[in-house]
Enzyme design. Structure first.
Site, PDB file in Angstrom:
ATOM      1  N   LYS A   1      40.860  -5.440  20.405  1.00 11.39           N
ATOM      2  CA  LYS A   1      40.136  -4.380  20.946  1.00 11.39           C
ATOM      3  C   LYS A   1      40.493  -3.148  19.960  1.00 11.39           C
ATOM      4  O   LYS A   1      41.575  -2.655  19.860  1.00 11.39           O
ATOM      5  CB  LYS A   1      40.527  -4.051  22.299  1.00 11.39           C
ATOM      6  CG  LYS A   1      39.798  -2.556  22.904  1.00 11.39           C
ATOM      7  CD  LYS A   1      40.073  -2.407  24.198  1.00 11.39           C
ATOM      8  CE  LYS A   1      38.980  -1.315  24.873  1.00 11.39           C
ATOM      9  NZ  LYS A   1      39.038  -0.220  24.305  1.00 11.39           N
TER      10      LYS A   1
ATOM     11  N   GLU B   1       0.862  -1.184  -0.010  1.00  3.30           N
ATOM     12  CA  GLU B   1       0.092  -0.019  -0.016  1.00  3.30           C
ATOM     13  C   GLU B   1       0.958   1.091   0.092  1.00  3.30           C
ATOM     14  O   GLU B   1       0.744   2.375  -0.698  1.00  3.30           O
ATOM     15  CB  GLU B   1      -0.995   0.148   1.162  1.00  3.30           C
ATOM     16  CG  GLU B   1      -2.263  -0.962   1.158  1.00  3.30           C
ATOM     17  CD  GLU B   1      -2.812  -0.983   2.526  1.00  3.30           C
ATOM     18  OE1 GLU B   1      -3.898  -0.813   2.604  1.00  3.30           O
ATOM     19  OE2 GLU B   1      -1.890  -1.602   3.515  1.00  3.30           O
TER      20      GLU B   1
ATOM     21  N   SER C   1      31.251   0.514  29.210  1.00  4.81           N
ATOM     22  CA  SER C   1      32.723   0.126  28.740  1.00  4.81           C
ATOM     23  C   SER C   1      33.168  -1.131  29.226  1.00  4.81           C
ATOM     24  O   SER C   1      32.695  -1.773  30.054  1.00  4.81           O
ATOM     25  CB  SER C   1      33.447   1.244  29.160  1.00  4.81           C
ATOM     26  OG  SER C   1      33.639   1.686  30.358  1.00  4.81           O
TER      27      SER C   1
HETATM   28  S1  IVH Z   1      32.946  -5.959  23.382  1.00  7.64           S
HETATM   29  C1  IVH Z   1      30.951  -3.739  27.306  1.00  7.64           C
HETATM   30  N1  IVH Z   1      34.597  -6.001  21.355  1.00  7.64           N
HETATM   31  O1  IVH Z   1      35.829  -0.738  23.453  1.00  7.64           O
HETATM   32  C2  IVH Z   1      31.223  -3.521  25.946  1.00  7.64           C
HETATM   33  N2  IVH Z   1      34.355  -3.769  22.357  1.00  7.64           N
HETATM   34  O2  IVH Z   1      35.874   0.228  26.437  1.00  7.64           O
HETATM   35  C3  IVH Z   1      31.450  -4.585  25.115  1.00  7.64           C
HETATM   36  N3  IVH Z   1      35.645  -2.034  21.223  1.00  7.64           N
HETATM   37  O3  IVH Z   1      32.903   1.169  23.521  1.00  7.64           O
HETATM   38  C4  IVH Z   1      32.010  -4.408  23.839  1.00  7.64           C
HETATM   39  N4  IVH Z   1      36.787  -3.331  20.093  1.00  7.64           N
HETATM   40  O4  IVH Z   1      33.571   0.379  21.380  1.00  7.64           O
HETATM   41  C5  IVH Z   1      34.110  -5.224  22.407  1.00  7.64           C
HETATM   42  N5  IVH Z   1      36.612  -6.435  19.932  1.00  7.64           N
HETATM   43  C6  IVH Z   1      35.678  -5.506  20.698  1.00  7.64           C
HETATM   44  C7  IVH Z   1      35.832  -4.154  20.800  1.00  7.64           C
HETATM   45  C8  IVH Z   1      35.219  -3.380  21.645  1.00  7.64           C
HETATM   46  C9  IVH Z   1      36.491  -2.065  20.681  1.00  7.64           C
HETATM   47  C10 IVH Z   1      35.377  -0.621  22.155  1.00  7.64           C
HETATM   48  C11 IVH Z   1      33.810  -0.642  22.232  1.00  7.64           C
HETATM   49  C12 IVH Z   1      33.569  -0.138  23.880  1.00  7.64           C
HETATM   50  C13 IVH Z   1      35.079   0.128  24.269  1.00  7.64           C
HETATM   51  C14 IVH Z   1      35.060  -0.369  25.495  1.00  7.64           C
END
Ligand code: IVH
Length: 654
Positions: free
Chosen positions: A103, A34, A77
């Site tokens: 990370k 629609e 975080s």
């Molecule tokens: S798992 C609780 N995996 O790191 C958040 N985060 O300090 C769990 N980050 O804001 C996230 N690489 O943006 C995860 N392989 C990864 C990551 C990752 C970078 C960042 C994420 C988060 C920060 C936490």
């Protein structure tokens, strides 16, 4: 009322009403069919209607960019640790396997997909509870689908409407993409954040990458399942390994070893409990979940004092500041005394004074730079008013300070020669030899190198007869260049290694490339500004190219063997250590078959160093071969050498 009798204004009002219900309230009242009928009718009656443009752009418009949005589930975080012991204690709190992933040092983003699988909203993490709306930019700039297939998650549209699907991940710039912007931004992360929040996107925005690490609202039972589902939805999941709890430290070391081979910045390894049931049992603190932890790489950041700022001239005429710090700081195994400040804009932004306490970082463990100044100095850093190399006038263009006459500037000329020599791997012509050749009027342009006789070379300081003969021999050897090497050696700013390889593969001959117009070049992965810079760069260097072609033969792709386009096409590869599966000769043959070139030693231009799996040297510092140590030193200086294992090489070839 029949559709046919509605005026364009009525249709516009009605479509906007349904857009709102669909995109914002996530509660559509009519079916897709629609809705499509309404849109088609409007297209027929008023093809220029602004409402049609709004639909094409998606419901959210740039007007909403930057609006504050709430995260239903806070974006927490990660807890951090720096030792094996703390990591081990963390892992004792739960059962089952663990997922590790790099990370990534980027910008966390949440993507919400609604009832029919469309991307409804994208937002930055912000303080974890409130972020910024970046929907319009996410749609335009991120490599993510605008719509996901909810059936792949086993969800019916109505189920997903109640409980929207959310994908979280990291937006970042690859290091190779950042290469093009390193004179205008302090770090890949800053540039990624700036690009996502930009209100008026320009033509030459950096290409953003995205790795997803979380999927909320799916039926997955484990982290590993989530990553697989993300892949099925067409979203790139973060690279990850599923490990047992006896592999915590080994897996960390594996990521440490892989770090130099990855094309993005990582500042540690994320460990997550795989089972979602276990995760629920563990719960979260106000700041971080207990089921995940980041094991951070050590020694990437340190403090020192800014002793001096030196200004040098690059081959393009950009006058670039370099910070000298005392005392030197030990970062990721290297003593850092000097580090680039990139450009004038960054010196201004940091408002540096000599004597300031500065924070020096080696992001991704590679290129050191100044992260911030803590002040304390008294003598403000003043940019030069004349070119530090030729004393000619300077110009300021946005963040850049430039020599106004690079064609006549000694520094820019030497930069061009150094770049040419290092790209074509002409050994023995270091900066000192080139400076003498230049200052004595023997070499002003790359083509002049091929005119050098042994007698002329022997007239230089520190060059005897034997060396002079060797050098002329090396010059002769470098008269045959492959097309990508020749292109890269010209030193056109946008024409780096990977661009040169792509162009050579596509256009095959120098003649074809020189005949291209901007329009010919523009296409997927090559934007207008880049196309213009390429065409202008090749035209501006016309004389230099013609002069070189008097001496140099550029091997064109047609004459290559069948391995062009093979997995190692254009890459130089060297082996070190004991190979497990192949003999050295067999391994070298495989490299050639895959289009690669076997290098004879480690140089700054080596692409890949393969470490035999018969060696444990990837793991520990003590057992490294001199080749590996040399390659790592070059890597730390910023030369992108990949260090991989025998197994990884075989995977790539196969
Ligand atoms: S798992 C609780 N995996 O790191 C958040 N985060 O300090 C769990 N980050 O804001 C996230 N690489 O943006 C995860 N392989 C990864 C990551 C990752 C970078 C960042 C994420 C988060 C920060 C936490």
């Amino acid at each position: 009322m029949s559709l046919m009798r509605r005026s364009p204004e009525e249709l516009e009002r009605e479509i906007r009403h349904h857009n709102r219900l669909y995109w914002i309230d996530n509660a559509p009242e009519i079916s897709d069919e629609e809705y499509d009928r309404l849109v088609r009718e409007l297209e027929r009656l008023a093809p220029d209607s602004p409402v049609l443009a709004e639909i094409a752009a998606g419901a959210a418009t740039t007007d909403e960019l930057g609006d504050s949005v709430r995260h239903e589930q806070p974006m927490l975080s990660l807890d951090k640790c720096y030792t094996e012991e703390v990591l081990g204690r963390w892992a004792q709190n739960f059962e089952g396997p663990i997922v590790t992933s790099p990370k990534i040092d980027g910008v966390a983003v949440s993507l919400i997909f609604g009832g029919r699988g469309h991307l409804l909203r994208a937002a930055t993490r912000g303080d974890g509870r409130q972020g910024e709306d970046i929907t319009a930019n996410a749609r335009a700039l991120l490599p993510i689908p605008g719509r996901i297939d909810l059936k792949k998650l086993g969800l019916s549209p109505s189920a997903a409407r109640v409980n929207a699907v959310e994908i979280r991940g990291e937006v970042f710039l690859t290091l190779s993409e950042f290469e093009r912007f390193k004179n205008v931004a302090a770090s890949p992360r800053n540039l990624a954040a700036g690009t996502l929040k930009r209100k008026h996107p320009s033509a030459d925005l950096p290409r953003l990458s995205f790795f997803a690490y979380d999927l909320l609202g799916s039926p997955a039972k484990s982290e590993w399942d989530k990553l697989a589902l993300l892949g099925e939805l067409g979203v790139q999941p973060v690279q990850a390994r599923l490990i047992g709890r006896d592999e915590l430290q080994d897996s960390y070391l594996e990521w440490v070893a892989r770090r130099p081979t990855l094309d993005f910045e990582l500042d540690g390894v994320v460990y997550k409990c795989d089972s979602l049931d276990e995760q629920a049992r563990l719960g979260s603190t106000a700041h971080h979940p207990r089921y995940a932890i980041a094991y951070k790489f050590q020694g990437d950041t340190g403090e020192s004092q800014l002793a001096d700022v030196e200004w040098g001239v690059s081959r393009t005429g950009a006058i670039t500041p370099v910070a000298v710090v005392t005392p030197p700081v030990l970062l990721s195994g290297a003593m850092i005394k000097r580090c680039s400040l990139h450009n004038l804009g960054i010196v201004r932004k940091l408002s540096l004074s000599l004597g300031d306490t500065v924070v020096v970082t080696r992001r991704g463990g590679v290129i050191p730079h100044i992260e911030e100044s803590r002040g304390g100095g008294t003598i403000p850093v003043i940019p030069p008013r004349e070119c530090p190399s030729c004393a000619g006038p300077v110009v300021v263009r946005e963040d850049l300070l430039l020599c106004a006459q690079p064609a006549d500037c000694r520094g820019a000329r030497l930069g061009t020669l150094e770049h040419y020599v290092s790209t074509i791997r002409l050994e023995g012509f270091g900066p000192k030899v080139l400076a003498q050749l230049h200052d004595r009027g023997m070499v002003k342009e790359p083509a002049d190198l091929y005119k050098l006789s042994a007698a002329k070379l022997a007239s230089l300081d520190l060059v005897g007869d034997v060396l002079a003969r060797k050098l002329t021999h090396r010059i002769r050897e470098r008269r045959h260049l492959t097309l990508p090497v020749f292109l890269q050696a010209l030193g056109i700013p946008v024409l780096g290694k990977s661009m040169a390889e792509q162009l050579a593969l596509k256009y095959r001959s120098l003649r074809a490339l020189r005949a291209l117009s901007e329009e010919d070049l523009i296409g997927p992965g090559l934007r207008e500004t880049t196309a213009r810079q390429l065409v202008e760069g090749l035209a501006r260097q016309g004389k230099r190219i013609d002069a070189l072609l008097e001496y140099v033969t550029v091997e064109e792709r047609e004459h290559d063997d069948g391995a062009v386009g093979g997995p190692l096409s254009g890459k130089s590869v060297l082996f070190t250590g004991k190979l497990m599966t192949l003999s050295r000769t067999e391994a070298q043959e495989r490299v050639s078959q895959a289009g690669g070139e076997n290098a004879s030693g480690v140089s700054k231009n080596l692409d890949i160093l393969v470490i035999g799996d018969g060696d444990s040297s990837l793991r520990g510092a003590h057992a490294k071969s001199s080749k590996q140590r040399k390659a790592e030193r070059y890597l730390k200086e910023g030369h992108p050498i990949e260090i991989i294992t025998e197994r990884e090489l075989l995977e790539r070839i196969e």
